[in-house]
Design a protein around this motif. Sequence first.
Motif, PDB file in Angstrom:
ATOM      1  N   PRO B  27       2.704  -1.889   5.136  1.00  0.00           N
ATOM      2  CA  PRO B  27       3.047  -2.602   3.903  1.00  0.00           C
ATOM      3  C   PRO B  27       3.832  -3.875   4.178  1.00  0.00           C
ATOM      4  CG  PRO B  27       3.492  -0.277   3.638  1.00  0.00           C
ATOM      5  CD  PRO B  27       3.129  -0.479   5.081  1.00  0.00           C
ATOM      6  N   ARG B  28       4.701  -3.800   5.180  1.00  0.00           N
ATOM      7  CA  ARG B  28       5.548  -4.967   5.459  1.00  0.00           C
ATOM      8  C   ARG B  28       4.813  -6.049   6.218  1.00  0.00           C
ATOM      9  NH1 ARG B  28       8.382  -0.753   4.470  1.00  0.00           N
ATOM     10  NH2 ARG B  28      10.396  -0.894   3.461  1.00  0.00           N
ATOM     11  N   LEU B  29       3.696  -5.680   6.833  1.00  0.00           N
ATOM     12  CA  LEU B  29       2.901  -6.689   7.531  1.00  0.00           C
ATOM     13  C   LEU B  29       1.983  -7.441   6.579  1.00  0.00           C
ATOM     14  CD1 LEU B  29       1.856  -4.738  10.741  1.00  0.00           C
ATOM     15  CD2 LEU B  29       3.307  -6.761  10.639  1.00  0.00           C
ATOM     16  N   ALA B  36       7.554 -10.226  -7.123  1.00  0.00           N
ATOM     17  CA  ALA B  36       6.880 -10.421  -8.405  1.00  0.00           C
ATOM     18  C   ALA B  36       6.794  -9.104  -9.152  1.00  0.00           C
ATOM     19  CB  ALA B  36       5.482 -10.978  -8.188  1.00  0.00           C
ATOM     20  N   LEU B  37       6.616  -8.042  -8.393  1.00  0.00           N
ATOM     21  CA  LEU B  37       6.471  -6.729  -8.988  1.00  0.00           C
ATOM     22  C   LEU B  37       7.795  -6.269  -9.582  1.00  0.00           C
ATOM     23  CD1 LEU B  37       4.264  -4.475  -9.007  1.00  0.00           C
ATOM     24  CD2 LEU B  37       5.618  -3.431  -7.235  1.00  0.00           C
ATOM     25  N   GLN B  82      12.349   5.455  -5.348  1.00  0.00           N
ATOM     26  CA  GLN B  82      11.878   4.952  -6.631  1.00  0.00           C
ATOM     27  C   GLN B  82      10.873   3.819  -6.459  1.00  0.00           C
ATOM     28  OE1 GLN B  82      15.831   4.621  -7.741  1.00  0.00           O
ATOM     29  NE2 GLN B  82      15.696   6.813  -8.090  1.00  0.00           N
ATOM     30  N   SER B  83       9.983   3.759  -7.423  1.00  0.00           N
ATOM     31  CA  SER B  83       8.994   2.693  -7.425  1.00  0.00           C
ATOM     32  C   SER B  83       9.670   1.359  -7.736  1.00  0.00           C
ATOM     33  CB  SER B  83       7.943   2.993  -8.482  1.00  0.00           C
ATOM     34  OG  SER B  83       7.327   1.816  -8.912  1.00  0.00           O
ATOM     35  N   TYR B  84       9.241   0.308  -7.047  1.00  0.00           N
ATOM     36  CA  TYR B  84       9.742  -1.028  -7.382  1.00  0.00           C
ATOM     37  C   TYR B  84       9.314  -1.409  -8.788  1.00  0.00           C
ATOM     38  CZ  TYR B  84      10.782  -2.144  -2.469  1.00  0.00           C
ATOM     39  OH  TYR B  84      11.280  -2.182  -1.211  1.00  0.00           O
ATOM     40  N   ARG B  85       8.119  -0.996  -9.121  1.00  0.00           N
ATOM     41  CA  ARG B  85       7.539  -1.461 -10.373  1.00  0.00           C
ATOM     42  C   ARG B  85       8.228  -0.844 -11.576  1.00  0.00           C
ATOM     43  NH1 ARG B  85       1.341  -0.302 -11.964  1.00  0.00           N
ATOM     44  NH2 ARG B  85       2.066   0.778 -13.795  1.00  0.00           N
ATOM     45  N   ASP B 287       4.169  -2.552  -3.716  1.00  0.00           N
ATOM     46  CA  ASP B 287       5.214  -1.599  -4.065  1.00  0.00           C
ATOM     47  C   ASP B 287       5.455  -0.722  -2.833  1.00  0.00           C
ATOM     48  OD1 ASP B 287       6.933   0.160  -5.300  1.00  0.00           O
ATOM     49  OD2 ASP B 287       5.768   0.281  -7.145  1.00  0.00           O
ATOM     50  N   PHE B 288       6.287  -1.219  -1.916  1.00  0.00           N
ATOM     51  CA  PHE B 288       6.469  -0.559  -0.618  1.00  0.00           C
ATOM     52  C   PHE B 288       6.753   0.942  -0.722  1.00  0.00           C
ATOM     53  CE2 PHE B 288       7.992  -4.762   1.533  1.00  0.00           C
ATOM     54  CZ  PHE B 288       6.709  -5.252   1.428  1.00  0.00           C
ATOM     55  N   PRO B 289       7.757   1.358  -1.518  1.00  0.00           N
ATOM     56  CA  PRO B 289       8.069   2.796  -1.523  1.00  0.00           C
ATOM     57  C   PRO B 289       6.899   3.660  -1.987  1.00  0.00           C
ATOM     58  CG  PRO B 289       9.753   1.556  -2.702  1.00  0.00           C
ATOM     59  CD  PRO B 289       8.661   0.598  -2.392  1.00  0.00           C
ATOM     60  N   VAL B 290       6.166   3.189  -2.991  1.00  0.00           N
ATOM     61  CA  VAL B 290       5.035   3.974  -3.478  1.00  0.00           C
ATOM     62  C   VAL B 290       3.940   4.047  -2.420  1.00  0.00           C
ATOM     63  CG1 VAL B 290       3.226   4.133  -5.217  1.00  0.00           C
ATOM     64  CG2 VAL B 290       5.522   3.485  -5.891  1.00  0.00           C
ATOM     65  N   MET B 291       3.676   2.904  -1.774  1.00  0.00           N
ATOM     66  CA  MET B 291       2.679   2.902  -0.707  1.00  0.00           C
ATOM     67  C   MET B 291       3.063   3.888   0.382  1.00  0.00           C
ATOM     68  SD  MET B 291       1.319  -0.869   0.275  1.00  0.00           S
ATOM     69  CE  MET B 291       2.492  -1.995  -0.384  1.00  0.00           C
TER      70      MET B 291
END
Lengths: 570, 323, 285
Positions: B27-29, B36-37, B82-85, B287-291
Motif C-alpha cells: 500500500p505504501r509503495l 484525499a480519503l 480504524q478505516s481512514y475513510r 485506505d492503508f489500514p483497511v487494505m
Amino acid sequence: MRLRSRAAILLLVMSLIAVACSSETTDTTASGDEPTATTAVDGSTDETSAPETTAAPSEEPITVRAAVTGGEDTLNPYTYVSGFPGWNLLMLQYDSLMQFDAAGEPQPWLAESVEPNDDLTEWTITLVDGVTFNDGEPLTVDDVEFTFDYFVEKAAGRFARDLRGVESVTTDGDRTITVNLDAPNPAFELVALADIPIIPQHIWSEVDNPEEYQFDSVTNVGSGPFVLVDYVEDQSYRFEANPDYFRGAPTVDELVVVVFADDSGPLAAIRSGEIDVIFERISPEQIELLDAADPIDVVQGPEFTTQMINFDVSKAPFDDVAVRQAISLAVDRQDIVDTVFLGAATVGSPGWVHPDKAVYNPAVAADQDLEAANALLDEAGYTDTDGDGIREFDGAPMSFEMLTNSSDSLRLRISELVSEMLAEVGIQVNVASVETATWEEAVWPGFDIANGRNYQMAAWGWSAPIQANTIRVAELVHGDPSIGFLNLTGFSNPEVDALAAQLLTEADEAAAAQAIGELQVLIADLVPFVLLAYPDGAYAYNSATYDGWEFIAGQGIVSKVSLLDPSARP
Amino acid sequence: MKRLDLQKLGQYAIVIVVAVTLNFALPRLMPGNPLALIAGVDVGLLTPEQRAQIIADVGLDEPIINQYADYWKSIVTGDLGQSYRSGRPINEMIAERLPWTLLLAGGALVLSSIFGIVLGAISAWRRGGKVDVPLLTGMIALQSLPSFWLGMLLISIFAVNLGVLPSFGAVSPAANLEGWAQVRDVLEHAVLPITTLSVLSTPGVYLTMRYSMLEVLGEDFIRTARSKGASERRILFGHVARNAIAPVITFLAIRFAFSFGGAVIIETVFSYPGLGRLVFEAVSGRDFPVMQAAFLVFTAAVLMANLTADLLYPVLDPRTRSS
Amino acid sequence: MTSRSLTGTLRGVIPRSLADRLGWLGAGIVAFLLGTAVFAPVLAPFDPAERVARPFLAPSADHLLGTNDVGQDLLSELIYGTRVSLTVGIVAAVVAMVIGTTVGLIAGYYPKRLGSVLMRFVDVVLILPFLPLLIVLAAYLGRSLTNTIVVIGVLIWAAPARIIRSQVLSLRSREYVLASRSMGAKDRWVIMRHILPRTALLATGSFVRAVSGAILLEAALSFLGLGDPIQKSWGSTLFWAQSRGAFLTPAWKWWVLPPGLAIMAASLGFALIAFAVEERINPKL
C-alpha cells in the motif's frame, strides 16, 4: 434430483448464516434510531402538510429511490465524501442561511434577510423566526455563531475555507447576527452563507473530535427537510421527511439513496424500475436512450464542471507562451463537444468563465486555427528538422505524455481527440491512462501545489463550485500559493496576479466586472491551461414516481429544493 | 517426522512474515495519497498546517518502522484499527462484509462442486463418448468467458428485460424486511451473482474431477471390482468417485480460501457489498489500514486452506493412507 | 505411479483420438485467429484508430458492426483487437513460462535448501494481494502495452512453476539422471540434457493454458480500468461498451457480443490445445 435439493438446502443454510450476521450489523447501525425517527414521522398527518403542498393525489406515502455511485460515509458535515453529490445529500439534513434558487443565485433561507454594508465587510443577517432542529430544539442565533466558530476551530476543510476572513461574529438580540470580515468579500453569500450547514450547538458542543465521533440519527440532525434514519455502509441511506420543516413538509415522504459500485449499475436499475432517479450525471449517449424509455424522463442543462488540459508551465517548452497558445488554437473544442459529448456540453471558453455567467467576456473566442497554430510554432523556432512530422525543441522531439484518469471514460476520449488534433500541428501526445489516485498524485502531489508537479500534460477537470463562484478563478491562476492554491500548472504572471487579487476583495460591482472581463482576456492570451468544454448535467428519473425535480442552473437536480413544494422553493 | 513438521511450521512462519511485510509495504509503495480519503474531496482547500495535522492524526508521520511495528501489534492483538475513510473499526467492517462474500462464494462453491463433481465423474466414466466430448468442450468454453461480460449480460436479461430478479445489492435497500421475507429477499439478490460465479467456477471442479477419476479408473482395484462384476453405478460412486475425490477437495479448499479476497469484479458488477468491493475501494482511496486488514484476512485464509488440505489429504485419499 | 503396462490395457477402452480431435479444433481456432491478427491491415475495412463515421451507428453495409462511441469502426477494432489480445496473451505467457520454468527447474532439481526457499517464494507470490501489486507495478513501470504484458506475466508464473517443479522432482530420481550424476556430470549439463527436454511437453501445456489465462486477465484489467483503454484490444472494446452503457441497449449485439465471443474463442482455442497436450504427457489418462 436428490443432489439438487441438497444443494438448495445448503444454499439456504449458508444464506441464513449470512442473514443472521448481517442483521446484527444492521441493528448496531440503527440502534437508537427509533425514538427520533418515529417522533419525526408521528406528526405526518397534522396541519403542516396542507392539501396544496402534496403533489400526490392519494394519501399513499411517496418513496423515492435514488442512485449514487460510491458511498458518502456517515454523511455528516465532517464525513461526507464528495463535493457532488455528497454535499448535496448532506444539505438534505441541514440548512444554510441562504439557498440557491433555480437560477443558481443564493436567496435568503434560514436567514430572513442578508444585508451587507457598502464595502462588503460587514454582513447583517436576520434569522427566520421559529425554526427548530429535527430533535425539536429551536435554531437560534447562538447556533449560527457556534457553527461559524466550530468550523473554523475544528478545521472542516470546505467550511473552514468558506469562513476565511471572518474576523468576528456577534449576535444582537434573538434574531440578528453580524459577521465582520477582514476584507471585502463579494462572494460571501455564495461561498459561505449558501454553503455552510448550521449545526446544533446543544449536540456539537460536546463533540471534540468530529472526524471520529460516531453520530447517529439522533445526533446527526440539522433543521433540514429530511432526517437520515438508516445507513448501511456501501449499500444504502434512508431519509425520512421532516413534516414540520419550516418551509412546509417535503413532497416526498421517504428518500432511499442506494450506493452503487459503478456507473452502469444505476442505468440498469432505473430501467428495471428498481430505482427512481439517478443522482449522478448520466453519460451523454444515455440522454436520448433513457428519455425514450417510458416512464423515464431526462432533465438536462448546462453545468459548471470543466474539462481541460493542464501543462507544467514551469518547464520547457510549456514555459513558452507560444507553445501554449498554439495548443489552444490547435484543439477543436466544437469537435470535442460534438463527438465526445454528442452535443451535450458547452464549448469551453479560453478565458475560463462559462458563457452563461453574467460576467462572461464574449471578446474571448475559441476557434480552431491550425494555420495560426503552426505559424506560432514555426516563428518560435519549433520546427520539424528531421521530417518525421514531429517538431523539435532543443534537439528533442515535441513528444509529451498526457496523463488522464481511467475512471473518467469521457475524459479519456477527450485526451485521445486532443492527441489527434495536436498531431496536426506537429506535437505528439501520448495518452497515458492511469488509475485515479496515481493521476492525482502526479498532477497535484499531496494536494499541495507547494510540492510541485510530476507531469508534462494532463487532462483535468474542476468541480462545479469553482466555476460557480467566478472570483475563484484567482485560486487557479494566482502565482502566490496561499491565494492560488489550485494553481496546478505553476503559472505566474504579475498582471494576472494583480487582477486576481483585486477580484477577491472588490466591493464595487462595476469594478469587479471590469476586472473579471480583463482577466478573461489575459487568461485567453497567456493560456495557463486550455479549457475544452463544460459538460451538461443530465439526470434521469422515473416520472411515474416523482417528477418535481428542479434543475438548479449550473448545479443540477440534487437538492432539497427538488423535494419541496414549488411554493416553498426559493 | 516431528522434525519435519517443525520445519514445515517454520516455513509457514516465514511465509507469514514475508506476506505480512508485503501487505504492509505494497500500500505504501503505491503512488497516491490517503490524504484525499481522510480529508474528503475538499482536500485542496486545506492549509499546509491542517494537512500536517491530518497526517499526524492517523500516525502517518511516524517513522515507517514504527508504523510497521504497529501493524504487527494490531495483528497480534486482533484489533485491526480504524478505516481512514470512515473512522470505523475495521474488525466491524470486515465482519459486516465477510458474510456476503461467503454467501456468494459458498453458494457458488456448493453449486459448482455438485455440478463439477457429478458431471466430471460422468464424463470420465464415459470418456470419449457422446456425453463426454460436448461436456468437456462446453466446460472449457465456459471457463473462457470473461466474468464481467457474463454478469452484465445476466443483468441485462434477467433484471432489465425480464424484470424477474434484482440487478444490484445484497438486500432490497432500506426495506427492513424480517423473517422469511428477508431470507427470500437475500436469496433473490444472490441468484445472479452466485449463478455468474458458479458458471465460471464449475469447469475447474469438473476438469479436476475428470482428471482424478481417470487416474483412479486406471488402478488395479477398480479393474478387480469390474472383473468381479460389480454394477457400473456401484463402481462409479462406490469406488471410483470416492477415491478420486481427494484432489477435488483440495482444489475446492484452496478455491474457497481465495474467495476471501472477494470477487472484485462480480461484486462491482452487482454492486454487492462484499469484501472484494471493500478492498477495491480501499485500494482506490489508499485506505492503508483497511487494505492491510483485508490482505491479512486473505493471507490467513489461503494459508489455513493449504494447511487444512495438507492435513486432510491423507484422510480423504485411502490410497495415500494405506501407503 | 502405476505400471506402464496398464496403459496398454486401457487404450482399447478409451480412444486416444478424443484429445487429438479437440486439440485440432483448438489449433484450428488459434490458427484462424493468428491469421486474422497477421493480416489485420488487409482484413480490416478501416483504420481502427480513425474516426470514420458518426458515433453510435448501428450496423450497416459500410460498417458491419456499426461504430463505437467516437465513430470508429467496430469491425476493424475487433480485427485489430485480435493482434493486441493475442500479443498480450502469448507474450505474457512467455514471460510467465520463462520465470515459471526457471524457478520450477531449480526448485525441483535442488529440492533441499534452494528449492524450499524458492517454493516459499512461490507461496508468497500466490497470496500477494493482486490489485495493489498491479497498481504498484504499473506505477513503477509506467503504463503501456509492454507493461501490461509484464504485469500479467509476473502475476501468473507461480502456477506453472509448481507444476514444473513436481515433474522435475520425479525426473530427478530416474535412473538415467542418477546415473549421469554419479558419473560426475555437471548439474547444468544434466538439466539441459535430461531434465529440460522431458519437461518441455508439460511446459507447453502450461504455456498454452497461461495464454488463455492472460487473455482473460487482460480483459478483466480493462474492465476495472487498470488496463490500457487506448490500445485496441478486445478487453478495451468491452471497457468502452461498458462505460458507454452498451450492455443495456440494442448495441450489445454488435458491440458487446463479438469481442466477448472472440475472447471466449481465443481462450477456448488455447485451452483445447493445452488439454490435448496434457493428455499426451500423461499416457495413463
